[in-house]
Design a protein around this motif. Structure first.
Motif, PDB file in Angstrom:
ATOM      1  N   GLY A  30      26.045  44.583  37.309  1.00  0.00           N
ATOM      2  CA  GLY A  30      27.168  43.840  37.869  1.00  0.00           C
ATOM      3  C   GLY A  30      27.891  42.960  36.856  1.00  0.00           C
ATOM      4  N   ASP A  31      27.290  42.751  35.687  1.00  0.00           N
ATOM      5  CA  ASP A  31      27.894  41.923  34.642  1.00  0.00           C
ATOM      6  C   ASP A  31      28.613  42.726  33.566  1.00  0.00           C
ATOM      7  N   TYR A  32      28.521  44.050  33.611  1.00  0.00           N
ATOM      8  CA  TYR A  32      29.130  44.880  32.557  1.00  0.00           C
ATOM      9  C   TYR A  32      30.621  44.596  32.405  1.00  0.00           C
ATOM     10  N   TRP A  33      31.337  44.579  33.523  1.00  0.00           N
ATOM     11  CA  TRP A  33      32.792  44.404  33.464  1.00  0.00           C
ATOM     12  C   TRP A  33      33.140  43.073  32.820  1.00  0.00           C
ATOM     13  N   ALA A  34      32.481  41.995  33.225  1.00  0.00           N
ATOM     14  CA  ALA A  34      32.771  40.674  32.661  1.00  0.00           C
ATOM     15  C   ALA A  34      32.508  40.662  31.154  1.00  0.00           C
ATOM     16  N   TRP A  35      31.463  41.359  30.699  1.00  0.00           N
ATOM     17  CA  TRP A  35      31.133  41.379  29.281  1.00  0.00           C
ATOM     18  C   TRP A  35      32.184  42.151  28.475  1.00  0.00           C
ATOM     19  N   LEU A  36      32.626  43.262  29.014  1.00  0.00           N
ATOM     20  CA  LEU A  36      33.520  44.151  28.275  1.00  0.00           C
ATOM     21  C   LEU A  36      34.998  43.826  28.440  1.00  0.00           C
ATOM     22  N   ASN A  37      35.364  43.013  29.399  1.00  0.00           N
ATOM     23  CA  ASN A  37      36.768  42.691  29.660  1.00  0.00           C
ATOM     24  C   ASN A  37      37.238  41.632  28.667  1.00  0.00           C
ATOM     25  N   ASP A  43      33.620  30.931  28.171  1.00  0.00           N
ATOM     26  CA  ASP A  43      32.507  30.280  28.862  1.00  0.00           C
ATOM     27  C   ASP A  43      31.866  31.214  29.892  1.00  0.00           C
ATOM     28  N   GLN A  44      32.650  32.124  30.474  1.00  0.00           N
ATOM     29  CA  GLN A  44      32.084  33.094  31.405  1.00  0.00           C
ATOM     30  C   GLN A  44      31.202  34.103  30.669  1.00  0.00           C
TER      31      GLN A  44
END
Length: 80
Positions: A30-37, A43-44
């Motif tokens: 669920g964190d892949y998108w936040a990491w790659l965007n 801070d996120q």
């Protein structure tokens, strides 16, 4: 073109601490998108750099051959 990668590390969780004081960051799916965007705020992204839950890991002893970079094969990760 040059293909490269980086292993980002963080402090070890309780399961890994007996082996080393740090471990790779392991993202939840669920964190892949936040990491790659690229538009995600720093801070996120920094909030994702944390030890993964112990329940997400399987920790077991393997043979000494795993420590030699010349060795290859699935047998290296078989429990002893």
């Amino acid at each position: 073109e040059l293909d490269t990668f980086t292993i980002v590390t963080t402090e070890a969780n309780a399961a890994m601490r007996p082996l080393h004081d740090r471990m790779p960051v392991i993202l939840a799916p669920g964190d892949y998108w936040a990491w790659l965007n690229g538009a995600t705020a720093a801070d996120q992204v920094q909030a994702l750099v944390r030890p993964c839950p112990e329940a997400a890991l399987a920790v077991y002893a393997v043979g000494r051959a795993v420590g030699n970079v010349r060795n290859e094969g699935a047998g290296l990760i078989q429990p002893v």
